[in-house]
Design a protein around this motif. Structure first.
Motif, PDB file in Angstrom:
ATOM      1  N   PHE A   1       0.807  -1.208   0.000  1.00 12.63           N
ATOM      2  CA  PHE A   1       0.000   0.000   0.000  1.00 12.63           C
ATOM      3  C   PHE A   1       0.848   1.270   0.000  1.00 12.63           C
ATOM      4  O   PHE A   1       0.336   2.366  -0.203  1.00 12.63           O
ATOM      5  CB  PHE A   1      -0.963   0.009   1.177  1.00 12.63           C
ATOM      6  CG  PHE A   1      -2.175  -0.866   0.979  1.00 12.63           C
ATOM      7  CD1 PHE A   1      -3.123  -0.988   1.972  1.00 12.63           C
ATOM      8  CD2 PHE A   1      -2.362  -1.568  -0.200  1.00 12.63           C
ATOM      9  CE1 PHE A   1      -4.251  -1.792   1.787  1.00 12.63           C
ATOM     10  CE2 PHE A   1      -3.475  -2.378  -0.402  1.00 12.63           C
ATOM     11  CZ  PHE A   1      -4.425  -2.490   0.614  1.00 12.63           C
TER      12      PHE A   1
ATOM     13  N   ALA B   1     -11.855   4.104  -1.713  1.00  9.29           N
ATOM     14  CA  ALA B   1     -12.529   4.933  -0.714  1.00  9.29           C
ATOM     15  C   ALA B   1     -12.801   6.300  -1.310  1.00  9.29           C
ATOM     16  O   ALA B   1     -12.295   6.645  -2.377  1.00  9.29           O
ATOM     17  CB  ALA B   1     -11.648   5.074   0.528  1.00  9.29           C
TER      18      ALA B   1
ATOM     19  N   VAL C   1     -11.472   2.812   4.168  1.00 17.27           N
ATOM     20  CA  VAL C   1     -10.057   3.118   4.227  1.00 17.27           C
ATOM     21  C   VAL C   1      -9.461   2.380   5.401  1.00 17.27           C
ATOM     22  O   VAL C   1      -9.573   2.806   6.533  1.00 17.27           O
ATOM     23  CB  VAL C   1      -9.818   4.630   4.375  1.00 17.27           C
ATOM     24  CG1 VAL C   1      -8.335   4.924   4.441  1.00 17.27           C
ATOM     25  CG2 VAL C   1     -10.456   5.365   3.226  1.00 17.27           C
ATOM     26  N   LYS C   2      -8.879   1.234   5.151  1.00 24.90           N
ATOM     27  CA  LYS C   2      -8.199   0.498   6.204  1.00 24.90           C
ATOM     28  C   LYS C   2      -7.109  -0.340   5.556  1.00 24.90           C
ATOM     29  O   LYS C   2      -7.155  -0.619   4.364  1.00 24.90           O
ATOM     30  CB  LYS C   2      -9.164  -0.394   6.981  1.00 24.90           C
ATOM     31  CG  LYS C   2      -9.830  -1.478   6.183  1.00 24.90           C
ATOM     32  CD  LYS C   2     -10.740  -2.307   7.071  1.00 24.90           C
ATOM     33  CE  LYS C   2     -11.404  -3.420   6.271  1.00 24.90           C
ATOM     34  NZ  LYS C   2     -12.298  -4.232   7.140  1.00 24.90           N
ATOM     35  N   ALA C   3      -6.150  -0.754   6.328  1.00 25.05           N
ATOM     36  CA  ALA C   3      -4.977  -1.438   5.772  1.00 25.05           C
ATOM     37  C   ALA C   3      -5.339  -2.722   5.051  1.00 25.05           C
ATOM     38  O   ALA C   3      -4.712  -3.099   4.079  1.00 25.05           O
ATOM     39  CB  ALA C   3      -3.970  -1.724   6.876  1.00 25.05           C
ATOM     40  N   ALA C   4      -6.362  -3.420   5.539  1.00 23.82           N
ATOM     41  CA  ALA C   4      -6.693  -4.715   4.947  1.00 23.82           C
ATOM     42  C   ALA C   4      -7.660  -4.591   3.780  1.00 23.82           C
ATOM     43  O   ALA C   4      -8.021  -5.572   3.167  1.00 23.82           O
ATOM     44  CB  ALA C   4      -7.292  -5.636   6.001  1.00 23.82           C
ATOM     45  N   GLY C   5      -8.087  -3.371   3.482  1.00 29.78           N
ATOM     46  CA  GLY C   5      -9.058  -3.204   2.410  1.00 29.78           C
ATOM     47  C   GLY C   5      -8.440  -3.312   1.035  1.00 29.78           C
ATOM     48  O   GLY C   5      -7.240  -3.325   0.884  1.00 29.78           O
ATOM     49  N   ASN C   6      -9.263  -3.379   0.033  1.00 25.54           N
ATOM     50  CA  ASN C   6      -8.828  -3.383  -1.357  1.00 25.54           C
ATOM     51  C   ASN C   6      -8.223  -4.708  -1.797  1.00 25.54           C
ATOM     52  O   ASN C   6      -7.623  -4.801  -2.847  1.00 25.54           O
ATOM     53  CB  ASN C   6      -7.818  -2.266  -1.605  1.00 25.54           C
ATOM     54  CG  ASN C   6      -8.073  -1.538  -2.920  1.00 25.54           C
ATOM     55  OD1 ASN C   6      -7.697  -0.403  -3.094  1.00 25.54           O
ATOM     56  ND2 ASN C   6      -8.697  -2.197  -3.865  1.00 25.54           N
ATOM     57  N   LYS C   7      -8.331  -5.765  -1.005  1.00 24.54           N
ATOM     58  CA  LYS C   7      -7.804  -7.070  -1.404  1.00 24.54           C
ATOM     59  C   LYS C   7      -8.888  -7.824  -2.137  1.00 24.54           C
ATOM     60  O   LYS C   7      -9.388  -8.835  -1.681  1.00 24.54           O
ATOM     61  CB  LYS C   7      -7.370  -7.882  -0.182  1.00 24.54           C
ATOM     62  CG  LYS C   7      -6.089  -7.401   0.456  1.00 24.54           C
ATOM     63  CD  LYS C   7      -5.582  -8.414   1.465  1.00 24.54           C
ATOM     64  CE  LYS C   7      -6.595  -8.707   2.541  1.00 24.54           C
ATOM     65  NZ  LYS C   7      -6.116  -9.767   3.458  1.00 24.54           N
TER      66      LYS C   7
END
Lengths: 116, 114
Positions: free
Chosen positions: A50, A98, B95-101
């Motif tokens: 990220f 987001a 919006v979080k670190a584990a999102g978008n996977k």
């Protein structure tokens, strides 16, 4: 020129060899990913990052390692290649999913790796 | 992440409308539905994304019923060049670190015939 560039596009190697697949992007995205695709199957996530200081394992990270050298560069390494790592590898980038962004993934053209 | 189920394959003819339904019974409140298209030996390409009701763009329409447990991608008047694999993905927009996977399943292989 492609926004997400992968090198090499094709590679044939032997069991036990070290292989590096490189990915560079001009989209300015912080998020980068490596996926693997086997014939007739969907894509499986290997590693994702990220930002430059953030590296995370995906579904199938065993046997692989990555390096995020800069915002624009994300490399995938196979320290000791084995035949079942023969596959099509894709690098992708995205903005955060987001706010006003869809989190759309932008893929490279793929790197076809054959391990004999 | 919500599990998705799609048909393995579909055949159609040029000029017809193609509808691909994706089931996602355990979709979460903050999950969005995204569809990608993949041609042979190319990376997937984003088609459309939605949360509820109907979304339309220049390529496709996405229909999502009120319970959001399924969604249907509609491709109007397909041509031979629409032959591809279509993936349905369901994931959070937070919006979080584990999102978008986002996870790609097997997809639906659409064959458009002359």
């Amino acid at each position: 020129d492609a926004d997400v560039t992968q090198t090499p596009r094709n590679r044939i190697t032997k069991t036990g060899k070290r292989i590096m697949l490189e990915c560079s992007q001009t989209k300015g995205h912080d998020r980068m990913y490596w996926y693997r695709q086997d014939p007739g199957l969907g894509l499986r996530l290997i590693y994702y990052s990220f930002d430059v200081k953030d590296i995370n394992k995906g579904e199938i990270s065993d046997g692989y390692s990555v390096s995020r050298q800069a915002q624009a560069k994300f490399s995938l390494s196979l320290e000791s290649a084995i035949p079942n790592q023969t596959a099509l590898y894709f690098c992708a980038t995205s903005e955060p999913f987001a706010g006003g962004n869809t989190g759309e993934l932008f893929f490279g053209e793929g790197s076809r790796l054959t391990v004999l | 992440l919500a599990k998705t189920t799609q048909p393995i394959s579909m055949d159609s003819y040029e000029g017809q409308e193609v509808n691909i339904t994706c089931s996602h019974n355990n979709i979460a409140t903050n999950d969005y539905i995204t569809w990608y298209q993949q041609f042979p030996s190319q990376g997937p390409r984003f088609i459309i994304q939605g949360y509820k009701t109907k979304v339309t763009n220049e390529v496709a329409s996405l229909f999502i019923p009120a319970d959001r447990k399924s969604s249907t991608l509609s491709l109007p008047r397909v041509s031979l060049s629409d032959t591809a694999v279509y993936y349905c993905l369901v994931g959070p927009r937070v919006v979080k670190a584990a999102g978008n996977k986002l996870t790609f399943g097997g997809g639906t292989r659409v064959l458009v015939k002359p």
